[in-house]
Every structure is written in C-alpha cells, then in structure tokens.
Write a protein that holds these residues in place. Structure first.
Motif, PDB file in Angstrom:
ATOM      1  N   GLU A 156     -36.554  62.039  64.635  1.00  0.00           N
ATOM      2  CA  GLU A 156     -36.495  61.900  66.195  1.00  0.00           C
ATOM      3  C   GLU A 156     -35.966  60.777  66.563  1.00  0.00           C
ATOM      4  N   ALA A 157     -36.472  59.815  66.168  1.00  0.00           N
ATOM      5  CA  ALA A 157     -36.303  58.292  66.794  1.00  0.00           C
ATOM      6  C   ALA A 157     -34.968  58.086  66.572  1.00  0.00           C
ATOM      7  N   MET A 158     -34.424  58.367  65.106  1.00  0.00           N
ATOM      8  CA  MET A 158     -33.041  58.043  64.838  1.00  0.00           C
ATOM      9  C   MET A 158     -32.191  58.799  65.546  1.00  0.00           C
ATOM     10  N   HIS A 159     -32.680  60.073  65.703  1.00  0.00           N
ATOM     11  CA  HIS A 159     -31.661  61.058  66.385  1.00  0.00           C
ATOM     12  C   HIS A 159     -31.385  60.437  67.661  1.00  0.00           C
ATOM     13  N   ALA A 160     -32.510  59.952  68.657  1.00  0.00           N
ATOM     14  CA  ALA A 160     -32.318  59.582  69.977  1.00  0.00           C
ATOM     15  C   ALA A 160     -31.575  58.314  69.926  1.00  0.00           C
ATOM     16  N   GLU A 161     -31.575  57.480  68.787  1.00  0.00           N
ATOM     17  CA  GLU A 161     -30.819  56.093  68.828  1.00  0.00           C
ATOM     18  C   GLU A 161     -29.136  56.771  68.759  1.00  0.00           C
ATOM     19  N   MET A 162     -28.971  57.664  67.752  1.00  0.00           N
ATOM     20  CA  MET A 162     -27.818  58.081  67.727  1.00  0.00           C
ATOM     21  C   MET A 162     -26.956  58.610  68.908  1.00  0.00           C
ATOM     22  N   VAL A 163     -27.739  59.405  69.709  1.00  0.00           N
ATOM     23  CA  VAL A 163     -27.377  60.064  70.905  1.00  0.00           C
ATOM     24  C   VAL A 163     -27.128  58.949  71.825  1.00  0.00           C
ATOM     25  N   LEU A 164     -27.792  57.828  72.119  1.00  0.00           N
ATOM     26  CA  LEU A 164     -27.772  56.845  72.903  1.00  0.00           C
ATOM     27  C   LEU A 164     -26.233  56.016  72.598  1.00  0.00           C
ATOM     28  N   ILE A 165     -26.018  55.884  71.153  1.00  0.00           N
ATOM     29  CA  ILE A 165     -24.688  55.417  70.859  1.00  0.00           C
ATOM     30  C   ILE A 165     -23.668  56.055  71.100  1.00  0.00           C
ATOM     31  N   LEU A 166     -23.746  57.413  70.979  1.00  0.00           N
ATOM     32  CA  LEU A 166     -22.568  58.275  71.444  1.00  0.00           C
ATOM     33  C   LEU A 166     -22.603  58.218  72.871  1.00  0.00           C
ATOM     34  N   ILE A 167     -23.355  58.251  74.040  1.00  0.00           N
ATOM     35  CA  ILE A 167     -23.331  58.123  75.117  1.00  0.00           C
ATOM     36  C   ILE A 167     -22.706  57.012  75.585  1.00  0.00           C
ATOM     37  N   ALA A 168     -23.017  55.742  74.981  1.00  0.00           N
ATOM     38  CA  ALA A 168     -22.556  54.335  75.301  1.00  0.00           C
ATOM     39  C   ALA A 168     -21.202  54.104  75.032  1.00  0.00           C
ATOM     40  N   THR A 169     -20.942  54.717  73.856  1.00  0.00           N
ATOM     41  CA  THR A 169     -19.443  54.693  73.190  1.00  0.00           C
ATOM     42  C   THR A 169     -18.703  55.573  74.044  1.00  0.00           C
ATOM     43  N   LEU A 170     -18.982  56.455  74.670  1.00  0.00           N
ATOM     44  CA  LEU A 170     -18.063  57.519  75.551  1.00  0.00           C
ATOM     45  C   LEU A 170     -17.923  56.719  76.774  1.00  0.00           C
ATOM     46  N   VAL A 171     -19.039  56.039  77.399  1.00  0.00           N
ATOM     47  CA  VAL A 171     -19.050  55.325  78.619  1.00  0.00           C
ATOM     48  C   VAL A 171     -17.875  54.187  78.595  1.00  0.00           C
ATOM     49  N   VAL A 172     -18.156  53.464  77.626  1.00  0.00           N
ATOM     50  CA  VAL A 172     -17.282  52.214  77.227  1.00  0.00           C
ATOM     51  C   VAL A 172     -15.765  52.715  77.130  1.00  0.00           C
ATOM     52  N   ALA A 173     -15.443  53.633  76.176  1.00  0.00           N
ATOM     53  CA  ALA A 173     -14.195  54.334  75.999  1.00  0.00           C
ATOM     54  C   ALA A 173     -13.498  54.682  77.272  1.00  0.00           C
ATOM     55  N   GLN A 174     -14.237  55.420  77.929  1.00  0.00           N
ATOM     56  CA  GLN A 174     -13.762  55.814  79.244  1.00  0.00           C
ATOM     57  C   GLN A 174     -13.434  54.877  80.365  1.00  0.00           C
ATOM     58  N   ILE A 175     -14.258  53.894  80.183  1.00  0.00           N
ATOM     59  CA  ILE A 175     -13.746  52.416  81.151  1.00  0.00           C
ATOM     60  C   ILE A 175     -12.437  51.986  80.670  1.00  0.00           C
ATOM     61  N   VAL A 176     -12.373  51.770  79.261  1.00  0.00           N
ATOM     62  CA  VAL A 176     -11.478  50.959  78.668  1.00  0.00           C
ATOM     63  C   VAL A 176      -9.997  51.737  78.938  1.00  0.00           C
ATOM     64  N   LEU A 177     -10.132  53.116  78.725  1.00  0.00           N
ATOM     65  CA  LEU A 177      -8.846  53.908  78.829  1.00  0.00           C
ATOM     66  C   LEU A 177      -8.343  53.962  80.141  1.00  0.00           C
ATOM     67  N   VAL A 178      -9.348  54.353  81.392  1.00  0.00           N
ATOM     68  CA  VAL A 178      -8.892  54.127  82.832  1.00  0.00           C
ATOM     69  C   VAL A 178      -8.361  53.088  83.037  1.00  0.00           C
ATOM     70  N   GLN A 179      -8.892  51.799  82.471  1.00  0.00           N
ATOM     71  CA  GLN A 179      -8.218  50.452  82.811  1.00  0.00           C
ATOM     72  C   GLN A 179      -6.816  50.273  82.212  1.00  0.00           C
ATOM     73  N   TRP A 180      -6.777  50.596  81.149  1.00  0.00           N
ATOM     74  CA  TRP A 180      -5.415  50.646  80.187  1.00  0.00           C
ATOM     75  C   TRP A 180      -4.276  51.496  81.133  1.00  0.00           C
ATOM     76  N   LYS A 181      -4.916  52.823  81.500  1.00  0.00           N
ATOM     77  CA  LYS A 181      -3.789  53.578  82.199  1.00  0.00           C
ATOM     78  C   LYS A 181      -3.491  52.948  83.572  1.00  0.00           C
ATOM     79  N   GLN A 182      -4.207  52.367  84.274  1.00  0.00           N
ATOM     80  CA  GLN A 182      -3.987  52.076  85.579  1.00  0.00           C
ATOM     81  C   GLN A 182      -3.031  50.519  85.373  1.00  0.00           C
ATOM     82  N   ARG A 183      -3.533  49.801  84.395  1.00  0.00           N
ATOM     83  CA  ARG A 183      -2.731  48.581  84.227  1.00  0.00           C
ATOM     84  C   ARG A 183      -1.380  48.507  83.370  1.00  0.00           C
ATOM     85  N   HIS A 184      -1.418  49.608  82.578  1.00  0.00           N
ATOM     86  CA  HIS A 184      -0.210  49.770  81.426  1.00  0.00           C
ATOM     87  C   HIS A 184      -0.026  51.189  81.297  1.00  0.00           C
TER      88      HIS A 184
END
Length: 313
Positions: free
Chosen positions: A34-62
C-alpha cells in the motif's frame, strides 16, 4: 485457492471466470504494497501537475511550435499503436485520410494561390468535420444503447455493440481533432499568401469593399440580398465575406477573429440555427481531447520511467 489453480483449469473457464481468477492473483501479488502504491499515485499526480504547467506556458509563449509538435504527435502516436496492435482497419482509414489531406495541404501552400483552392480546402475539412461529428454521435448512441440493455432486444452481444460504439466514437473524435488542426494550418498559409491577414500585425494588402479576405475573390451579392448559391455575411467590424468562406474560417479553421482586422468574432451571432451551436460545443470538446491523445501517452510514459528508476512496480 483461486491463485493456485492449474493452468489447464484456466483454459476450461469462461472469460468472466478467467478474469476473476486473474484479478484475485493480482490482489495477492500486490498485497502489503500500500505504501508503494501511495508513492506511485503521488508521482502520477505531481507529474500531471508539472506537465500541465509546462504545456500551458509553452502554448502561451510559443503557440505555433506547440500546435505543430502536438499535431505531429497526434499523427504519429496512434500510428505506432495501430502497427503494434495490428489495427489494420484504422491503418487503412488513417492512410487514406493522410494521402488526401497531404494533397490538400500541398495545394494550400502553393504560391501563387489558385482562386479555387480556399473553397476546395474548406470543403474537404468541412466534410471531415461533419463526418467525424456524425460518426462520433452514432458511436456515443451505440454505447448508450448497450448500457441501457437495448442490445438484448436485437439479440446483439453487449461486447459487440460496445466495441462498435467505442471504435466509432474514437474514429469520430480522432479525425475531428486532426481535421481541425490541419484546417487551421491551411487557413494561416492561404490567408498569409492572399495577403489580407497577418497573425502578428497589419495586412500587407488593402481590402476593397467587394473582395472576400478569406479567398481573395470578388463578392457579387450584397449583404441585404439573398444569394442563389450562397449569401454574403457581414461581421460586427463591417467587413463582408462569402458566407461559406467565413464559416470555414471560423468553425473549421478555428479562427475567432476577422480575417482582415483581427477583431473578435461573435460565433453565437453567426449561428442563428440552435442546432448549429452544437458544432461549437463539439469543436471545444475536440480541442480539449487533443491534450489527451497527444500528450497523455507521453506523460504516462514519463511516470513509468520515474517508477522504474525508483524501483517501484
């Protein structure tokens, strides 16, 4: 216990029983993690948030590079899975769409631009848009048809009707997104070639009152007249266009500004028929789905790479 059943017994089971056994084995394998699965879920959420920020900035600038890379990915990623999973039916439609669209893009990017090219381009992509809309609606209805159990009355297996619905919905949404993106590229090229439109500044040519800025051809019908073939449409900025051209520019080519002065276009005012407004909603849905088709597989791949490097399974 189900997890200890011999392989021979699994072959004699029905598909549903086999799935239940495999599901139980999966639970046994991952019990206590369960602890490992919780860590994997956190990694997924963090990656989605960071990716969304990067993509939005990229779209706005270029924006142009973002749209180009997204379009290339949308063209290539499904092709990879198609070849890998032997989806030859999709590959045949993808190939036919690619060949015809490549020819249309070739015509749209030629200089000097033929007077018939803009209409040919918008007719092709309007056809793709309407076909994708119809196929998507049929696919959605087939899914609802199955979920409510109507397939039983026609003696159709639930798996078969659901498969047809999902495939048709995917075809409709995928080619709808691709058609709109290619139409936008063609619109930019044709408009810049004609000279009445400039994304970043003033047009290179002066627009006469009887010329359509989308196709560069003469307008023979006044705004107050009712045309035999098509009407003339006037925007709030008072610039006039062939009705087919301005609808192709705004609805198919995803432009929401006047092709000459860049003033904002009120799409709701353009669509007097309430049924036409569903096309606006459908277009917005396609724009949102572009992110899922183009970037979601890459983001999931990055997540798998992080999990693998950290020894998470």
């Amino acid at each position: 216990m189900a997890a200890a059943q011999p392989q021979g017994d699994l072959l004699k089971m029905t598909h549903r029983e086999n799935w239940k056994v495999q599901h139980e084995r999966l639970h046994v394998k991952h019990r206590g993690h369960e602890a490992m699965h919780a860590e994997m879920v956190l990694i997924l959420i963090a990656t989605l948030v960071v990716a969304q920020i990067v993509l939005v900035q990229w779209k706005q600038r270029h924006c142009r590079s973002y749209n180009l890379v997204t379009l290339v990915q949308m063209w290539v990623v499904p092709l990879y899975f198609t070849i890998k999973l032997y989806w030859w039916r999709f590959l045949s439609t993808w190939g036919m769409f690619s060949v015809i669209t490549s020819y249309v893009i070739f015509r749209a990017t030629r200089k000097p631009l033929s007077g018939r090219t803009p209409r040919m381009v918008y007719k092709w992509f309007l056809l793709i848009y309407k076909l994708s809309y119809a196929v998507g609606i049929v696919g959605y209805l087939a899914i609802m048809f199955t979920m409510f159990g109507f397939n039983v009355f026609f003696r159709i297996k639930a798996e078969d009707s659901m498969d047809v619905g999902v495939i048709m919905l995917f075809y409709g949404l995928y080619y709808g997104v691709m058609g709109r993106d290619f139409a936008e590229i063609c619109s930019d090229y044709m408009a810049s070639t004609i000279g009445y439109y400039n994304v970043g500044g003033m047009p290179t040519r002066s627009l006469h009152d009887d010329i359509c800025a989308v196709c560069g051809q003469k307008i023979f019908v006044t705004v107050d007249e009712e045309g035999i073939i098509e009407d003339t449409y006037q925007l709030s900025c008072n610039h006039i266009f062939h009705e087919f051209c301005i609808r192709g520019w705004c609805i198919v080519g995803k432009k929401q500004t006047c092709p000459y002065c860049n003033e904002k276009v009120d799409l709701k005012r353009m669509m007097n028929n309430p049924w036409e407004r569903t096309h606006m909603l459908y277009g917005q849905l396609l724009d949102w789905l572009r992110y899922l088709v183009a970037w979601q597989p890459i983001i999931i791949g990055i997540v798998h790479g992080i999990n693998f490097s950290l020894g998470l399974e």
